[in-house]
Design a protein around this motif. Structure first.
Motif, PDB file in Angstrom:
ATOM      1  N   VAL A  55       0.844  -1.197   0.000  1.00 20.58           N
ATOM      2  CA  VAL A  55       0.000   0.000   0.000  1.00 20.58           C
ATOM      3  C   VAL A  55       0.880   1.248   0.000  1.00 20.58           C
ATOM      4  N   HIS A  58       2.626   1.797  -3.365  1.00 20.57           N
ATOM      5  CA  HIS A  58       1.804   1.758  -4.571  1.00 20.57           C
ATOM      6  C   HIS A  58       1.715   3.145  -5.208  1.00 20.57           C
ATOM      7  N   GLY A  61      -0.066   6.420  -3.898  1.00 19.83           N
ATOM      8  CA  GLY A  61      -0.196   6.372  -2.449  1.00 19.83           C
ATOM      9  C   GLY A  61      -1.398   5.602  -1.937  1.00 19.83           C
ATOM     10  N   GLU A  62      -2.150   4.979  -2.837  1.00 19.09           N
ATOM     11  CA  GLU A  62      -3.263   4.157  -2.409  1.00 19.09           C
ATOM     12  C   GLU A  62      -3.356   2.943  -3.315  1.00 19.09           C
ATOM     13  N   LEU A  91      -3.486   2.110   8.477  1.00  9.80           N
ATOM     14  CA  LEU A  91      -4.108   2.302   7.167  1.00  9.80           C
ATOM     15  C   LEU A  91      -5.471   2.950   7.329  1.00  9.80           C
ATOM     16  N   SER A  93      -9.146   3.343   4.861  1.00 14.01           N
ATOM     17  CA  SER A  93      -9.752   2.676   3.723  1.00 14.01           C
ATOM     18  C   SER A  93     -10.991   3.422   3.260  1.00 14.01           C
ATOM     19  N   TYR A 101     -10.273   0.592  -1.239  1.00 21.88           N
ATOM     20  CA  TYR A 101      -8.961   1.176  -1.500  1.00 21.88           C
ATOM     21  C   TYR A 101      -8.327   1.541  -0.164  1.00 21.88           C
ATOM     22  N   TYR A 102      -7.039   1.228  -0.044  1.00 25.75           N
ATOM     23  CA  TYR A 102      -6.301   1.465   1.194  1.00 25.75           C
ATOM     24  C   TYR A 102      -5.230   2.512   0.973  1.00 25.75           C
ATOM     25  N   ARG A 103      -4.967   3.265   2.006  1.00 25.18           N
ATOM     26  CA  ARG A 103      -3.959   4.323   1.979  1.00 25.18           C
ATOM     27  C   ARG A 103      -3.277   4.333   3.335  1.00 25.18           C
ATOM     28  N   ASP A 105      -1.983   6.117   6.380  1.00 24.46           N
ATOM     29  CA  ASP A 105      -2.280   7.391   7.018  1.00 24.46           C
ATOM     30  C   ASP A 105      -1.046   8.268   6.880  1.00 24.46           C
TER      31      ASP A 105
END
Length: 120
Positions: A55, A58, A61-62, A91, A93, A101-103, A105
């Motif tokens: 993540v 990627h 960034g997400e 993370l 979401s 979708y995950y990012r 923090d």
């Protein structure tokens, strides 16, 4: 047609405030040690660490769960590990249609680095 003028708003960078003081600054309080332990415990699993890395690295960034789920475990296990990373505050979401979708923090990496920073 409108007489309103569009203006660009200034970009405000969030102030990074670590959850806890660096471990070298003073003895940790019980509350700070619980917060830190939860973050590091979540990353102590090799699958979670790989998912977190995927993540974080990627493009943009997400990452969609569909892009990062190939880590050698079943899809339900991937979901379980991502949930643990979210619960630890590592993370965030967002559901978009059928995908999540995950990012990372934005403050997490700086906070974790700050926790381990050597005191001067």
């Amino acid at each position: 047609m409108s007489n309103l003028e569009l203006r660009e708003l200034p970009v405000v960078e969030p102030e990074i405030v670590p959850c806890c003081p660096p471990v070298t600054s003073a003895a940790l309080s019980e509350a700070d040690s619980v917060k830190m332990a939860a973050m590091f415990k979540a990353l102590a699993d090799p699958v979670r660490l790989r998912l977190f890395s995927r993540v974080a690295s990627h493009e943009g960034g997400e990452a969609c769960v569909c892009d990062i789920q190939d880590v050698g475990v079943s899809q339900p296990t991937v979901s379980h590990h991502l949930k643990k990373l979210r619960e630890a505050g590592l993370l965030t979401s967002e559901r978009r249609g059928t995908w999540v979708y995950y990012r990372v923090d934005p403050e997490v990496l700086a906070t974790m680095a700050g926790l381990l920073a050597a005191g001067r």
